[in-house]
Design a protein around this motif. Structure first.
Motif, PDB file in Angstrom:
ATOM      1  N   GLY B  21       9.075   4.537  -4.130  1.00 12.64           N
ATOM      2  CA  GLY B  21       8.655   3.182  -4.714  1.00 12.64           C
ATOM      3  C   GLY B  21       7.127   3.090  -4.442  1.00 12.64           C
ATOM      4  N   VAL B  22       6.382   3.860  -4.488  1.00 17.89           N
ATOM      5  CA  VAL B  22       4.900   3.787  -4.201  1.00 17.89           C
ATOM      6  C   VAL B  22       4.260   3.107  -5.651  1.00 17.89           C
ATOM      7  N   LYS B  74      -0.390  -2.892  -0.934  1.00 17.67           N
ATOM      8  CA  LYS B  74       0.365  -1.786  -1.794  1.00 17.67           C
ATOM      9  C   LYS B  74       0.535  -0.419  -0.975  1.00 17.67           C
ATOM     10  N   LYS B  75       1.584   0.182  -1.487  1.00 15.74           N
ATOM     11  CA  LYS B  75       1.796   1.370  -1.114  1.00 15.74           C
ATOM     12  C   LYS B  75       1.073   2.421  -1.958  1.00 15.74           C
ATOM     13  N   VAL B  76      -0.272   2.964  -1.537  1.00 11.37           N
ATOM     14  CA  VAL B  76      -1.012   3.649  -2.347  1.00 11.37           C
ATOM     15  C   VAL B  76      -1.243   5.200  -1.614  1.00 11.37           C
ATOM     16  N   PRO B 101      -2.692   0.823   5.731  1.00 14.65           N
ATOM     17  CA  PRO B 101      -1.621   1.715   5.411  1.00 14.65           C
ATOM     18  C   PRO B 101      -2.134   2.657   4.289  1.00 14.65           C
ATOM     19  N   ALA B 102      -2.085   3.845   4.222  1.00 18.26           N
ATOM     20  CA  ALA B 102      -2.430   4.597   2.985  1.00 18.26           C
ATOM     21  C   ALA B 102      -1.814   6.069   3.532  1.00 18.26           C
ATOM     22  N   PHE B 157       4.673   7.061   4.564  1.00 20.40           N
ATOM     23  CA  PHE B 157       4.553   5.408   4.442  1.00 20.40           C
ATOM     24  C   PHE B 157       5.211   4.830   5.540  1.00 20.40           C
ATOM     25  N   GLU B 158       6.343   5.334   5.920  1.00 25.83           N
ATOM     26  CA  GLU B 158       7.133   4.607   6.797  1.00 25.83           C
ATOM     27  C   GLU B 158       6.049   4.376   8.072  1.00 25.83           C
ATOM     28  N   LEU B 159       5.366   5.568   8.577  1.00 25.88           N
ATOM     29  CA  LEU B 159       4.488   5.707   9.630  1.00 25.88           C
ATOM     30  C   LEU B 159       3.146   4.730   9.373  1.00 25.88           C
TER      31      LEU B 159
END
Lengths: 73, 360, 262
Positions: B21-22, B74-76, B101-102, B157-159
């Protein structure tokens, strides 16, 4: 015919005394104080009552320290 | 339901990124990781999930796109290989400094300079000891299989979000290029903008009507405040050391000797353990999965059990320093490595164990 | 007692014609007296205020004098590495196409270290606003030569004037980006007189409105002064700017609605 009059309020503590408003005023309302503010700047002051509220001074003020009022009298 | 596929490591990572789900991938081609961007483009994730995929004008631009996207909650993700990762270091330092977070993938090739396109593990120092300027740490995950290339996308991504910290997957040309079967997780839907806003109240998504503006910056001109920020970062890194150490061991229960290796070197060492045991040498293997935080305690414990430790990596000897720090002089620690893109054979590892540790 | 020339009787809300926008914070701006940065900030803030997009705008601050811009705008902001603001803005806008996104960059940031990011964001047609403050000098670091420093202009790293044979020529990034298909609007403005300020504000308003059209980059250069770097009083600096900067960096629209106008 109604006469237009204006007034400005200068936040003297935020004024840095750059004088840009002074040259922009068509009514030669603005001069510089002899006193300094707490940052040591000679701040803008009104030197006559001829303000018509054109807002030129506020429009060019880089620090946004001038509030302008205009009224028909 | 999980799905079984035969894939290249780079492709498995790319597919896992979509399924995690990035929201965005920003990259620039470089061998041996270009399949990540190629696979993403071929898969049209912008149609599958609405994910943004963009080929940037440089690695520098790509990491800064990651900064911009991460700062919005966002997840990037970005990926590259060694010389490209060097170019990204400034951006990585900013991301760490601004606590964003990246996820960053490095499919390591041999260096220094333009080096070679063949696999290597010579970016260990860069990954675990800083890389860019300033006191910061990345969480570093070292996959040893195509499966882990896929799994670490989600774990990364979790971390990253748990600690608001960039996570680096330190792979290498072997793991990136080889094909293996891989079990893929089902598709997770991308978070909605509302979910992002709720989960990441710090993210710059437009000033809230009833709250203060959000600022993402790594600048603090007041040294006292900058020191406090550094202290806060160090406390966070300590938390990671307390909670996130990951490693696995093979045949260490009765071992007289220990191999320490990560990534593709650990695969070679598994075979070396079997070969050595056939020869009557009781050797075990510890494979660090996180390179930061490093499994120092586990190595220290094993150092009380074994007579000597060989650190095996495809470099001139980088991780060996962390092994020595963990062992703290208890037993002999030596390094064995091939470099410049050469992958060592299990027999070479056994021979090195015999000459450098057992006979040395 | 000194006469104040105050007219308290007309200071009523209905007579108010100008006051600082709420999209600027109450922090005193860190710019030197008379610096055009402050005016440019105010115009952007006024446009955001008037368009009602304070809660829907993300700004990107650069490295340079305006590195602390986020202290002055009451909006969500990100601070970029030197030159990289268009890369951040690219990602923000692509991930949040409904938000208004702008970068605010000086000449060193946009036209030297960030040349690649600027040109490629413009060439891809990112749907963002780029505000480019050109004062021909590196202000923050103490008045060094910029890519936009005029020929013959003295700076701390060209103390005898920019010798173009040795130091190269000033770069007209605005004209360069205007040639790219990804720019929708390119204009060069100034903020030294009331008339110039009013015109510049219209241009910034149009640039932000353009984001609703999704047609590419709207690029507004503001030729500005650097009193400290130029070693002139604010009023003299503005005169020098008119006499020296404007002949080289001609004010006016360069590209409107995707078409070159000159």
């Amino acid at each position: 015919m109604a006469k237009i009059t204006g007034d400005i309020v200068i936040d003297i503590e935020k004024c840095k005394g750059c004088e840009v408003c002074n040259t922009a005023c068509p009514q030669e309302v603005i001069g510089m104080s002899k006193e300094v503010n707490s940052k040591g700047y000679n701040y803008a002051i009104k030197v006559n009552g001829n303000c018509v509220g054109c807002a030129n001074c506020a429009v060019v003020c880089p620090d946004g320290v001038i509030t302008v009022y205009r009224a028909k009298v | 339901m999980k799905e079984l596929k035969l894939m290249k490591g780079n492709e498995a990572f790319a597919e896992a990124v979509i399924r995690a789900g990035v929201d965005g991938y920003f990259g620039y081609p470089i061998t041996p990781q270009s399949e990540v961007l190629e696979y993403l483009m071929a898969q049209k994730p912008y149609e599958r999930t609405g994910m943004v995929v963009l080929q940037a004008e440089s690695e520098v631009a790509a990491i800064n796109m990651v900064y911009g996207g991460a700062a919005c909650g966002k997840k990037v993700v970005t990926s590259s290989s060694s010389p490209g990762i060097s170019l990204k270091q400034e951006g990585i330092s900013y991301i760490a400094g601004a606590e964003l977070p990246a996820l960053i993938l490095n499919v390591v090739r041999g260096g220094p300079g333009l080096g070679t396109i063949q696999p290597s593990q010579s970016d260990y120092f860069q990954s675990t000891k800083g890389g860019g300027h300033g006191d910061y740490k990345l969480i570093v995950l070292a996959p040893a299989s195509v499966q882990e290339m896929a799994d670490f996308a989600g774990l990364g991504f979790e971390l990253a979000f748990k600690y608001r910290n960039p996570v680096l997957i330190l792979s290498d040309g072997v793991i990136g290029q080889m094909m293996e079967k891989v079990e893929l997780n089902p598709q997770i839907s991308r978070r909605t903008d509302e979910e992002v806003a709720t989960e990441c109240p710090w993210a710059t998504t437009g000033r809230p009507k009833n709250g203060p503006r959000r600022i993402i910056t790594s600048l603090e001109l007041d040294s006292a405040k900058q020191e406090l920020h550094n202290i806060k970062l160090q406390a966070k890194y300590k938390q990671m050391q307390d909670n996130e150490v990951r490693f696995e061991t093979f045949d260490t229960e009765d071992a007289d000797y220990l191999l320490v290796a990560y990534g593709s070197s650990a695969r070679i060492c598994q075979k070396a353990v079997q070969t050595a045991r056939k020869k009557g040498i009781k050797v075990g293997l510890l494979r660090p999965i996180t390179l930061f935080p490093y499994p120092s305690e586990a190595i220290s414990k094993l150092a009380s059990q074994v007579k000597g430790i060989l650190s095996v990596e495809m470099s001139a000897g980088q991780m060996v320093e962390d092994v020595r720090l963990a062992v703290n002089g208890k037993v002999k620690v030596e390094h064995f490595g091939r470099y410049g893109g050469i992958v060592p054979t299990p027999d070479e590892v056994v021979k090195a164990l015999e000459t450098k540790i057992i006979g040395g | 007692m000194t006469e104040t020339f105050d007219k308290p009787e007309i200071r009523t809300p209905e007579n108010l014609v100008y006051s600082k926008t709420k999209v600027l914070t109450d922090n005193v701006m860190s710019y030197c007296p008379g610096c055009g940065h402050g005016t440019a900030h105010r115009l952007i803030a006024e446009v955001i205020d008037e368009m009602g997009i304070q809660n829907n705008t993300i700004g990107v601050a650069p490295v340079g004098c305006s590195v602390l811009a986020y202290n002055f705008f009451d909006i969500d902001m990100q601070q970029a590495a030197h030159g990289r603001a268009p890369a951040l803005a690219t990602a923000i806008k692509r991930l949040y196409p409904g938000k208004f996104v702008f970068t605010y960059q000086g000449d060193g940031d946009l036209a030297a270290i960030g040349t690649a990011e600027t040109i490629h964001a413009c060439n891809r047609g990112e749907n963002i606003v780029i505000i480019f403050i050109n004062n021909g000098i590196y202000g923050m670091t103490g008045g060094q030569m910029a890519p936009t420093t005029l020929p013959g202009m003295p700076t701390s790293t060209s103390p005898y004037g920019r010798d173009t044979q040795i130091m190269g020529n000033p770069l007209k990034m605005t004209e360069i980006v205007a040639t790219l298909p990804g720019t929708y609007m390119v204009t060069r403005q100034a903020v030294h007189t009331p008339a110039a300020v009013r015109k510049a504000k219209k241009a910034i308003r149009m640039a932000f409105e353009n984001q609703k059209l999704n047609k590419g980059v709207s690029f507004v250069e503001i030729v500005s002064n650097c009193n400290s770097g130029w070693k002139l009083s604010p009023v003299k600096a503005n005169e020098w700017m008119v006499n020296n900067m404007f002949p080289f960096y001609e004010l006016g629209d360069i590209k409107m609605n995707g078409e070159l106008v000159k």
